[in-house]
Design an enzyme around this catalytic site. Structure first.
Site, PDB file in Angstrom:
ATOM      1  N   ILE A   1       0.842  -1.190   0.000  1.00 24.93           N
ATOM      2  CA  ILE A   1       0.000   0.000   0.000  1.00 24.93           C
ATOM      3  C   ILE A   1       0.879   1.242   0.000  1.00 24.93           C
ATOM      4  CG2 ILE A   1      -0.209   0.214   2.500  1.00 24.93           C
ATOM      5  CD1 ILE A   1      -3.235   0.798   1.987  1.00 24.93           C
ATOM      6  N   GLY A   2       0.386   2.323  -0.598  1.00 22.73           N
ATOM      7  CA  GLY A   2       1.152   3.560  -0.617  1.00 22.73           C
ATOM      8  C   GLY A   2       1.132   4.204  -1.987  1.00 22.73           C
TER       9      GLY A   2
ATOM     10  N   MET B   1       3.629   4.773  -4.131  1.00 19.53           N
ATOM     11  CA  MET B   1       4.397   4.116  -5.188  1.00 19.53           C
ATOM     12  C   MET B   1       3.641   2.931  -5.800  1.00 19.53           C
ATOM     13  SD  MET B   1       6.403   1.394  -6.106  1.00 19.53           S
ATOM     14  CE  MET B   1       6.761   0.648  -4.522  1.00 19.53           C
TER      15      MET B   1
ATOM     16  N   GLU C   1      -1.701 -10.127   0.278  1.00 18.63           N
ATOM     17  CA  GLU C   1      -2.218 -10.103   1.648  1.00 18.63           C
ATOM     18  C   GLU C   1      -3.258  -9.012   1.809  1.00 18.63           C
ATOM     19  OE1 GLU C   1       0.831  -9.274   4.446  1.00 18.63           O
ATOM     20  OE2 GLU C   1       1.509  -7.444   3.470  1.00 18.63           O
TER      21      GLU C   1
END
Length: 444
Positions: free
Chosen positions: A219-220, A222, A243
């Site tokens: 997540i994030g 990038m 996940e």
């Protein structure tokens, strides 16, 4: 017994249901979107009469009332397997504690008795005609928690999406002690906007991707930037095995890039273990037969991941040193997130026949005083938690390049890592490498 009759017999108010909690109990809230909002508030209201009640949770997406209403921690001790921004704030303030874990092993802590549960409280879908409640957005280690629990309270929420699972996706009314009906909105999170550096890093990773890969995205900003690149590209037949399902995957599904047709396992099915994101994502998942949930013990198992021929794992990190040690969960001793599944996927991707794992970060950060610091350090000395050991460091990526550290000597690693550091810090890093005797004299 008729399941509707049994439901009515077990239906209680949140205030009555939480009366089963006693001094000294361990209470489990499960993780992320399974958070039992009404039960948490009702339990918090008992803060003047309870003592030493320990609560476990992970990735809180809304304020935890047992923490908010008991600021001194006289009644409740809050513990998080993995930290969201809310959990991090509580830990910073000394009002909560972190529980170190590997996500693939989280269920086993319950199964082996290392994490006792006196009362489990989780949010689920409404009951079906057979008397079953679906776990919805959180599979993770839900079954292990419930099987370990002495008592179980379900918080039914009509807004929880129904998601079919490979296994461990529901519980029957006969297996629970009480049911309450909650009406809180399922919490959502906004996708972080991609920065210029996020986009630069995504552009460096993109050439490694090809048709038919099975993809795990963290997540994030990038990963979201990379998802946008893939969505606009000619790539096709991407598989999903992850996940955490987030809106980055929704973008890939909407663009037709994810088909899951080439996967070696669960062909034509995307697989995840936990999910948080937008309401649009939750609506997309509801009764979607193209997507299934599975326990973290399966999803994050390196053996499972190794069975995908072309598996690509892409995650973020916080800092690394010249030896290739990677910190992805703390800033010094300050807890930021947790080990989670990073090491699980780094291990599994390496074992896959053509697998690749990437850990990415901006080469620098700027502190509150406006001073720029390198995220690549000579060595870790401030108590930073090592998430991925140097022996397993995969492709490391900054906006200045990608370095595959597998099989490299200490001097080769130092050279490769300094080459992706910010230019302003390279000379100092070379001097440090010389002092640490990991800089070969012939290096140029």
């Amino acid at each position: 017994m008729n399941v509707l009759k049994e439901y009515q017999q077990k239906l209680q108010t949140p205030e009555d249901a939480v009366k089963i909690v006693k001094n000294g109990d361990w209470v489990d809230y499960s993780q992320t979107c399974s958070f039992p909002t009404a039960l948490d508030a009702a339990l918090a209201a008992r803060h003047t009469e309870l003592r030493d009640v320990k609560i476990r949770n992970a990735i809180s997406m809304r304020p935890v009332q047992t923490v908010e209403q008991d600021p001194q921690g006289a009644a409740f001790t809050y513990n998080a397997w993995h930290c969201s921004g809310i959990d991090r704030k509580y830990i910073d303030e000394g009002r909560a504690y972190h529980i170190p874990m590997l996500f693939r092993d989280c269920g086993s802590y319950y199964q082996k008795g290392f994490a006792p549960v006196n009362v489990a409280m989780i949010s689920v879908t409404p009951m079906d005609r057979q008397g079953n409640f679906n776990f919805g957005l959180t599979n993770c280690c839900q079954q292990a928690i419930l099987e370990a629990a002495d008592r179980i309270i379900l918080e039914v929420n009509s807004q929880m999406p129904y998601i079919c699972g490979m296994e461990a996706d529901h519980i029957h009314i006969s297996d629970v002690d009480a049911v309450v009906e909650g009406h809180a909105e399922i919490p959502t999170v906004s996708s972080p906007s991609a920065t210029v550096i996020d986009k630069q890093i995504a552009n460096l990773i993109f050439p490694y991707l090809h048709d038919g890969i099975t993809l795990q995205l963290g997540i994030g900003g990038m990963p979201n930037a990379l998802g946008t690149l893939i969505a606009a590209s000619d790539l096709k037949d991407i598989g999903m095995h992850t996940e955490l399902m987030s809106d980055g995957y929704l973008t890939l599904y909407k663009s037709g890039k994810i088909t899951n047709r080439k996967k070696e396992l669960q062909r034509r099915k995307g697989v995840f273990s936990i999910c948080n994101g937008s309401r649009e994502l939750y609506d997309f998942l509801d009764h979607n037969q193209d997507i299934i949930s599975a326990p973290m013990s399966y999803v994050n198992n390196p053996y499972t991941i190794s069975q995908f021929s072309d598996f690509v794992s892409i995650n973020s990190c916080i800092a690394m040193d010249l030896y290739g040690q990677v910190c992805s969960e703390s800033a010094g001793t300050r807890q930021i997130s947790g080990t989670g599944g990073q090491l699980d996927f780094v291990t599994g991707a390496y074992r896959a026949e053509h697998g690749m794992a990437f850990l990415a970060m901006a080469s620098t950060f700027t502190d509150k005083k406006g001073i720029k610091h390198s995220r690549i350090l000579p060595k870790f000395t401030q108590g930073d938690i090592i998430t991925t050991p140097r022996t397993q460091a995969p492709y490391m990526v900054t906006e200045y390049g990608a370095a595959n550290l597998s099989g490299l000597t200490t001097w080769q690693r130092a050279e490769a890592i300094i080459n992706i550091a910010h230019p302003d810090f390279r000379e100092d890093l070379i001097k440090a490498a010389e002092q640490q005797k990991i800089w070969r004299r012939s290096n140029t």
